[in-house]
Design an enzyme around this catalytic site. Structure first.
Site, PDB file in Angstrom:
ATOM      1  N   GLU A   1       0.824  -1.208   0.000  1.00 54.59           N
ATOM      2  CA  GLU A   1       0.000   0.000   0.000  1.00 54.59           C
ATOM      3  C   GLU A   1       0.861   1.261   0.000  1.00 54.59           C
ATOM      4  O   GLU A   1       1.937   1.278   0.583  1.00 54.59           O
ATOM      5  CB  GLU A   1      -0.855   0.035   1.267  1.00 54.59           C
TER       6      GLU A   1
ATOM      7  N   CYS B   1       2.910   8.337   1.718  1.00 57.87           N
ATOM      8  CA  CYS B   1       3.364   7.386   2.724  1.00 57.87           C
ATOM      9  C   CYS B   1       3.609   6.060   2.000  1.00 57.87           C
ATOM     10  O   CYS B   1       2.688   5.520   1.382  1.00 57.87           O
ATOM     11  CB  CYS B   1       2.284   7.241   3.799  1.00 57.87           C
TER      12      CYS B   1
ATOM     13  N   CYS C   1       5.128  -7.423   7.606  1.00 57.59           N
ATOM     14  CA  CYS C   1       6.050  -6.939   8.644  1.00 57.59           C
ATOM     15  C   CYS C   1       6.174  -8.012   9.722  1.00 57.59           C
ATOM     16  O   CYS C   1       5.224  -8.738   9.985  1.00 57.59           O
ATOM     17  CB  CYS C   1       5.515  -5.645   9.256  1.00 57.59           C
TER      18      CYS C   1
ATOM     19  N   CYS D   1       3.290  -5.582  16.005  1.00 61.36           N
ATOM     20  CA  CYS D   1       2.590  -4.590  16.835  1.00 61.36           C
ATOM     21  C   CYS D   1       1.102  -4.990  16.833  1.00 61.36           C
ATOM     22  O   CYS D   1       0.524  -5.246  15.762  1.00 61.36           O
ATOM     23  CB  CYS D   1       2.764  -3.191  16.267  1.00 61.36           C
TER      24      CYS D   1
ATOM     25  N   CYS E   1      -1.767  -3.338  14.520  1.00 63.00           N
ATOM     26  CA  CYS E   1      -1.428  -3.052  13.124  1.00 63.00           C
ATOM     27  C   CYS E   1      -1.836  -4.186  12.188  1.00 63.00           C
ATOM     28  O   CYS E   1      -1.529  -5.354  12.430  1.00 63.00           O
ATOM     29  CB  CYS E   1       0.074  -2.809  13.029  1.00 63.00           C
TER      30      CYS E   1
ATOM     31  N   GLY F   1       5.654  -2.401   6.948  1.00 62.85           N
ATOM     32  CA  GLY F   1       7.059  -2.748   7.128  1.00 62.85           C
ATOM     33  C   GLY F   1       7.779  -1.841   8.090  1.00 62.85           C
ATOM     34  O   GLY F   1       7.362  -0.716   8.345  1.00 62.85           O
ATOM     35  N   GLU F   2       8.865  -2.371   8.632  1.00 60.61           N
ATOM     36  CA  GLU F   2       9.750  -1.596   9.509  1.00 60.61           C
ATOM     37  C   GLU F   2      10.962  -1.183   8.658  1.00 60.61           C
ATOM     38  O   GLU F   2      11.766  -2.038   8.260  1.00 60.61           O
ATOM     39  CB  GLU F   2      10.158  -2.486  10.710  1.00 60.61           C
TER      40      GLU F   2
ATOM     41  N   SER G   1      10.138   6.342   9.784  1.00 57.94           N
ATOM     42  CA  SER G   1       9.487   5.985  11.043  1.00 57.94           C
ATOM     43  C   SER G   1       9.907   4.579  11.478  1.00 57.94           C
ATOM     44  O   SER G   1       9.844   3.637  10.691  1.00 57.94           O
ATOM     45  CB  SER G   1       7.971   6.016  10.819  1.00 57.94           C
TER      46      SER G   1
ATOM     47  N   SER H   1       7.641   5.314  16.588  1.00 58.88           N
ATOM     48  CA  SER H   1       6.313   4.850  17.000  1.00 58.88           C
ATOM     49  C   SER H   1       6.431   4.458  18.462  1.00 58.88           C
ATOM     50  O   SER H   1       6.982   3.402  18.773  1.00 58.88           O
ATOM     51  CB  SER H   1       5.900   3.619  16.194  1.00 58.88           C
ATOM     52  N   LEU H   2       5.944   5.296  19.342  1.00 57.61           N
ATOM     53  CA  LEU H   2       6.172   5.051  20.772  1.00 57.61           C
ATOM     54  C   LEU H   2       4.952   4.364  21.402  1.00 57.61           C
ATOM     55  O   LEU H   2       5.060   3.277  21.944  1.00 57.61           O
ATOM     56  CB  LEU H   2       6.489   6.378  21.468  1.00 57.61           C
ATOM     57  N   HIS H   3       3.832   5.043  21.390  1.00 64.15           N
ATOM     58  CA  HIS H   3       2.533   4.495  21.797  1.00 64.15           C
ATOM     59  C   HIS H   3       2.370   4.147  23.279  1.00 64.15           C
ATOM     60  O   HIS H   3       1.271   3.791  23.700  1.00 64.15           O
ATOM     61  CB  HIS H   3       2.125   3.297  20.923  1.00 64.15           C
TER      62      HIS H   3
ATOM     63  N   CYS I   1      -3.268   1.344   8.173  1.00 69.05           N
ATOM     64  CA  CYS I   1      -2.167   0.762   7.428  1.00 69.05           C
ATOM     65  C   CYS I   1      -2.329  -0.756   7.296  1.00 69.05           C
ATOM     66  O   CYS I   1      -2.549  -1.455   8.268  1.00 69.05           O
ATOM     67  CB  CYS I   1      -0.893   1.115   8.185  1.00 69.05           C
TER      68      CYS I   1
END
Ligand code: SF4
Length: 346
Positions: free
Chosen positions: A93, A106, A113, A117, A120, A160-161, A192, A215-217, A334
């Site tokens: 995407e 983006c 991934c 998480c 996600c 993805g990371e 990110s 990405s903390l969250h 996402c």
């Protein structure tokens, strides 16, 4: 296409080496690089090279192009979500957003991934494969082609990371930044990460002026480990130390992404913990009202809760924004569009 190389996987320096090895002058590399990023479909469209050189290029390279498999466009704000298919059938995407300062895209850096998480959709089927830098470039180029317009900002925050596909991502940034090609300034590129600490240190050494987003969250290790398993490996304090060094070396402030999930991380106490964690840093917090994902039970925080969270952080002197909810009428979370596509073709 056996043994042929996608030309978009080559940096300008690689192309110079190619021509030099064949005994041609350097300016041929510049000509080729410029044509590729003028978005030619095949080498026969090159107007300033002799026939035998074009033949040589046709023998050694191909120009990869992605196909728009699906496109959803928001009727409210023009946000467009693309499902792009590569020649091995895998799809990723990309999302195009319109801002006052230009168009922002983006992009994805991996098919799927492996970071798991819990909120996600991109991680549902695990990691399928890394994208090449040429495929990431094509994400940008296919959308520019579709829109017949230039993109000015790039965000590596799709599936993805990015730091799990480090070398290709760095190559992508260097190619897209090249003034002879697409010429997008590194200050217009945001990368990110979920917090792969050793790669943050590697990234510092690249001396790029990109915005680093984390990405903390959650500001609490136990909670963060529950929603982001990467935290079991690299704790919040390790991430913060690496971010401080990033700011020190690059003079760029770090952005912390915080997806607000109802009753999980949106309490007043959570805001105070985050405020205390970040108050001494040159940073920016972006609060993201989480999108609901099919198959996941997370709910979006109430509007009042989001506003209170923002105000609490601001009392700590932290610049805080609430991400505009773009494309609310399309599958905005996402990984969702790809997930639906996979379900339909299986
Ligand atoms: S949030 Fe990012 S790192 Fe985490 S699973 Fe999704 S794509 Fe991977």
């Amino acid at each position: 296409m056996i043994n042929k190389i996608n030309i978009k996987n080559l940096t300008f320096a690689d192309i110079i080496n190619y021509f030099c090895d064949k005994g041609y002058p350097k300016y041929r590399a510049e000509q080729l690089f410029q044509w590729v990023y003028k978005d030619i479909e095949d080498f026969d469209q090159i107007k300033n090279m002799p026939k035998n050189m074009i033949e040589m290029l046709n023998n050694d390279f191909y120009i990869d192009r992605a196909v728009i498999e699906r496109k959803q466009k928001s009727q409210y704000d023009g946000t467009a979500k693309y499902l792009l298919k590569f020649n091995d059938g895998n799809a990723v995407e990309a999302v195009l957003m319109h801002y006052e300062h230009g168009r922002s895209i983006c992009i994805s850096t991996q098919v799927g991934c492996r970071m798991n998480c819990t909120f996600c959709a991109s991680t549902i089927g695990g990691l399928v494969r890394n994208l090449t830098c040429g495929e990431m470039l094509e994400e940008v180029m296919v959308v520019e082609r579709d829109e017949t317009a230039k993109i000015s900002n790039i965000v590596l925050m799709g599936s993805g990371e990015p730091f799990d596909n480090y070398d290709e991502v760095i190559k992508f940034i260097r190619i897209i930044n090249d003034s002879k090609g697409m010429n997008i300034g590194t200050r217009h590129i945001t990368i990110s990460t979920c917090g792969v600490v050793p790669k943050i240190y590697d990234f510092i050494k690249e001396k790029l002026q990109c915005t680093l987003a984390i990405s903390l969250h959650s500001a609490e290790d136990q909670r963060r480990s529950e929603i982001m398993p990467v935290n079991k490996k690299y704790s919040i304090s390790e991430v913060i130390v690496a971010c401080k060094q990033y700011t020190e070396e690059t003079k760029r402030r770090v952005t912390f992404e915080y997806a607000l999930i109802k009753d999980i991380n949106d309490a007043k106490e959570d805001a105070h913990k985050l405020g205390n964690l970040l108050k001494s840093m040159r940073c920016h917090v972006n609060l993201i009202p989480v999108n609901s994902v099919e198959g996941k039970t997370y709910l979006k925080s109430e509007r009042n809760t989001i506003n209170d969270f923002k105000e609490t952080l601001e009392r700590y002197g932290i610049e805080t924004t609430i991400r505009r909810e773009l494309g609310s009428d399309i599958d905005a979370a996402c990984g969702q569009l790809r997930q639906k596509y996979i379900e339909q073709i299986n």
